[in-house]
Design an enzyme around this catalytic site. Structure first.
Site, PDB file in Angstrom:
ATOM      1  N   GLY A  96       5.774  32.656  11.579  1.00 55.50           N
ATOM      2  CA  GLY A  96       5.526  34.100  11.511  1.00 55.50           C
ATOM      3  C   GLY A  96       5.553  34.691  10.117  1.00 55.50           C
ATOM      4  O   GLY A  96       5.808  35.889   9.952  1.00 55.50           O
ATOM      5  N   ASN A 127       3.041  35.311   8.149  1.00 51.12           N
ATOM      6  CA  ASN A 127       1.992  36.333   8.009  1.00 51.12           C
ATOM      7  C   ASN A 127       2.402  37.627   8.711  1.00 51.12           C
ATOM      8  O   ASN A 127       2.160  38.723   8.196  1.00 51.12           O
ATOM      9  CB  ASN A 127       0.657  35.817   8.548  1.00 51.12           C
ATOM     10  CG  ASN A 127      -0.070  34.969   7.516  1.00 51.12           C
ATOM     11  OD1 ASN A 127      -0.567  35.491   6.524  1.00 51.12           O
ATOM     12  ND2 ASN A 127      -0.110  33.663   7.743  1.00 51.12           N
ATOM     13  N   ARG A 180      -5.776  28.392  31.858  1.00 50.65           N
ATOM     14  CA  ARG A 180      -6.000  29.253  30.691  1.00 50.65           C
ATOM     15  C   ARG A 180      -6.310  30.698  31.093  1.00 50.65           C
ATOM     16  O   ARG A 180      -5.830  31.649  30.482  1.00 50.65           O
ATOM     17  CB  ARG A 180      -7.201  28.692  29.918  1.00 50.65           C
ATOM     18  CG  ARG A 180      -6.972  28.497  28.466  1.00 50.65           C
ATOM     19  CD  ARG A 180      -8.160  27.805  27.825  1.00 50.65           C
ATOM     20  NE  ARG A 180      -7.781  26.512  27.297  1.00 50.65           N
ATOM     21  CZ  ARG A 180      -6.992  26.307  26.259  1.00 50.65           C
ATOM     22  NH1 ARG A 180      -6.467  27.324  25.605  1.00 50.65           N
ATOM     23  NH2 ARG A 180      -6.703  25.096  25.842  1.00 50.65           N
ATOM     24  N   ILE A 208      -6.294  28.596  22.044  1.00 45.42           N
ATOM     25  CA  ILE A 208      -7.712  28.919  22.215  1.00 45.42           C
ATOM     26  C   ILE A 208      -7.792  29.963  23.318  1.00 45.42           C
ATOM     27  O   ILE A 208      -7.159  29.812  24.368  1.00 45.42           O
ATOM     28  CB  ILE A 208      -8.515  27.655  22.558  1.00 45.42           C
ATOM     29  CG1 ILE A 208      -8.519  26.741  21.323  1.00 45.42           C
ATOM     30  CG2 ILE A 208      -9.931  28.010  23.004  1.00 45.42           C
ATOM     31  CD1 ILE A 208      -9.220  25.432  21.515  1.00 45.42           C
ATOM     32  N   ASN A 249      -7.895  37.644  13.217  1.00 41.26           N
ATOM     33  CA  ASN A 249      -7.208  36.365  13.066  1.00 41.26           C
ATOM     34  C   ASN A 249      -7.215  35.989  11.598  1.00 41.26           C
ATOM     35  O   ASN A 249      -8.096  36.426  10.852  1.00 41.26           O
ATOM     36  CB  ASN A 249      -7.959  35.293  13.864  1.00 41.26           C
ATOM     37  CG  ASN A 249      -7.315  33.925  13.772  1.00 41.26           C
ATOM     38  OD1 ASN A 249      -6.090  33.795  13.892  1.00 41.26           O
ATOM     39  ND2 ASN A 249      -8.115  32.899  13.521  1.00 41.26           N
ATOM     40  N   HIS A 270      -7.375  32.498   9.283  1.00 45.15           N
ATOM     41  CA  HIS A 270      -7.637  31.063   9.388  1.00 45.15           C
ATOM     42  C   HIS A 270      -7.485  30.457   8.000  1.00 45.15           C
ATOM     43  O   HIS A 270      -8.026  30.990   7.029  1.00 45.15           O
ATOM     44  CB  HIS A 270      -9.053  30.833   9.938  1.00 45.15           C
ATOM     45  CG  HIS A 270      -9.356  29.387  10.120  1.00 45.15           C
ATOM     46  ND1 HIS A 270      -8.856  28.651  11.172  1.00 45.15           N
ATOM     47  CD2 HIS A 270     -10.066  28.524   9.358  1.00 45.15           C
ATOM     48  CE1 HIS A 270      -9.269  27.391  11.061  1.00 45.15           C
ATOM     49  NE2 HIS A 270     -10.004  27.298   9.969  1.00 45.15           N
ATOM     50  N   ASP A 312     -13.192  30.593  15.474  1.00 46.12           N
ATOM     51  CA  ASP A 312     -13.191  30.653  14.002  1.00 46.12           C
ATOM     52  C   ASP A 312     -14.550  31.035  13.420  1.00 46.12           C
ATOM     53  O   ASP A 312     -14.904  30.589  12.316  1.00 46.12           O
ATOM     54  CB  ASP A 312     -12.719  29.308  13.392  1.00 46.12           C
ATOM     55  CG  ASP A 312     -11.296  28.963  13.794  1.00 46.12           C
ATOM     56  OD1 ASP A 312     -10.500  29.891  14.059  1.00 46.12           O
ATOM     57  OD2 ASP A 312     -10.970  27.760  13.861  1.00 46.12           O
ATOM     58  N   GLU A 357      -2.808  34.163   1.810  1.00 42.36           N
ATOM     59  CA  GLU A 357      -2.834  34.744   3.166  1.00 42.36           C
ATOM     60  C   GLU A 357      -1.970  35.994   3.213  1.00 42.36           C
ATOM     61  O   GLU A 357      -2.335  37.007   3.817  1.00 42.36           O
ATOM     62  CB  GLU A 357      -2.331  33.726   4.196  1.00 42.36           C
ATOM     63  CG  GLU A 357      -3.228  32.505   4.356  1.00 42.36           C
ATOM     64  CD  GLU A 357      -2.761  31.583   5.484  1.00 42.36           C
ATOM     65  OE1 GLU A 357      -2.314  32.080   6.531  1.00 42.36           O
ATOM     66  OE2 GLU A 357      -2.842  30.355   5.306  1.00 42.36           O
TER      67      GLU A 357
HETATM   68  C1  GAR Z   1      -1.079  30.159   8.715  1.00 43.96           C
HETATM   69  O1  GAR Z   1      -1.381  29.311   7.645  1.00 43.96           O
HETATM   70  C2  GAR Z   1      -2.333  30.565   9.443  1.00 43.96           C
HETATM   71  O2  GAR Z   1      -3.441  30.728   8.591  1.00 43.96           O
HETATM   72  C3  GAR Z   1      -2.542  29.392  10.362  1.00 43.96           C
HETATM   73  O3  GAR Z   1      -1.262  29.041  10.810  1.00 43.96           O
HETATM   74  C4  GAR Z   1      -0.307  29.390   9.798  1.00 43.96           C
HETATM   75  C5  GAR Z   1       0.746  30.250  10.441  1.00 43.96           C
HETATM   76  O4  GAR Z   1       1.793  30.512   9.550  1.00 43.96           O
HETATM   77  N1  GAR Z   1      -3.404  29.716  11.446  1.00 43.96           N
HETATM   78  C6  GAR Z   1      -4.221  28.853  12.027  1.00 43.96           C
HETATM   79  O5  GAR Z   1      -4.299  27.684  11.709  1.00 43.96           O
HETATM   80  C7  GAR Z   1      -5.084  29.432  13.141  1.00 43.96           C
HETATM   81  N2  GAR Z   1      -6.090  28.511  13.531  1.00 43.96           N
HETATM   82  P1  GAR Z   1       2.790  31.700   9.809  1.00 43.96           P
HETATM   83  O6  GAR Z   1       3.311  31.526  11.250  1.00 43.96           O
HETATM   84  O7  GAR Z   1       3.876  31.489   8.803  1.00 43.96           O
HETATM   85  O8  GAR Z   1       2.046  32.982   9.630  1.00 43.96           O
END
Ligand code: GAR
Length: 203
Positions: free
Chosen positions: A12, A14, A65, A92, A107, A109, A145, A174
């Site tokens: 978490g 981000n 799902r 997904i 999102n 990525h 994506d 990010e």
């Molecule tokens: C981040 O690097 C994000 O870009 C990636 O997961 C990580 C989560 O980190 N997301 C993906 O790969 C989505 N396909 P966080 O939980 O510390 O934010």
């Protein structure tokens, strides 16, 4: 006041960057909830400590799902979100769920889309030998994506980089571009025109 719901699956960081930016920059936003699909997501503790309501919707409690996404949607919609932010949410999503939040779900990525969709993006970048890598914030569409791009940041790939060192460099970016993109949305500055995002004002 606009409502924001943030979805996480793990650390978490981000989500934390967005919450910190919202607080320090005094955004007129209510971070209504942080929702995880995993009870052990570390980010839940941070959110709870900040007094943000948290919820967990666990996929194994649902037969498929579609039913999981319906339960997740019901939980999210309790908070009447103007924007749903996927922050390391590793699921997904079904087309009806994505359609329900069309134009109001983002999102992040960890690659410069359209390069390297899917998983293990840093490993993909290293294997391919690209010299520039990065991260992308995009609106979510049913095509994984591939939604309209809101913001990107690039980093160099350095000699001797490992998946770890490269991911750390990308993650720093990010934490800059995701809060910025969310703020743009909340300020009403984003428009999707023919599948591309236009950002009004100074960027
Ligand atoms: C981040 O690097 C994000 O870009 C990636 O997961 C990580 C989560 O980190 N997301 C993906 O790969 C989505 N396909 P966080 O939980 O510390 O934010």
């Amino acid at each position: 006041m606009k409502n924001l719901v943030i979805l996480i699956s793990g650390r978490g960081s981000n989500m934390q960057a967005i919450v910190e930016a919202a607080q320090s920059e005094k955004w007129p936003v209510n971070i209504a909830a942080v929702i995880s699909n995993r009870a052990d997501a570390a980010g839940l503790e941070y959110a709870a400590a900040k007094g943000i309501p948290t919820a967990v919707v666990v996929s194994k409690n649902y037969p498929d799902r579609a039913e999981f996404d319906a339960a997740l949607q019901a939980e999210i919609d309790r908070y009447a979100p103007n924007l749903v932010v996927l922050a390391g949410f590793m699921r997904i999503l079904t087309a009806p769920f994505v359609e329900h939040y069309a134009g109001r779900m983002m999102n992040i990525h960890p690659s410069l889309l359209p390069s390297f969709p899917g998983l293990a993006t840093h490993q993909q970048a290293l294997s391919f030998g690209v010299k520039v890598h990065g991260a992308t914030v995009h609106f979510v569409t049913a095509d994984l994506d591939h939604g309209p791009i809101v913001a990107q940041a690039a980093v160099p790939v350095l000699a001797g980089d490992t998946e770890h060192s490269l991911s750390e460099r990308v993650l720093q970016q990010e934490h800059i571009i995701y809060p910025r993109a969310v703020r743009w949305f909340l300020e009403g500055r984003l428009t999707i025109v023919e599948g591309r995002v236009e950002v009004a004002g100074e960027v």
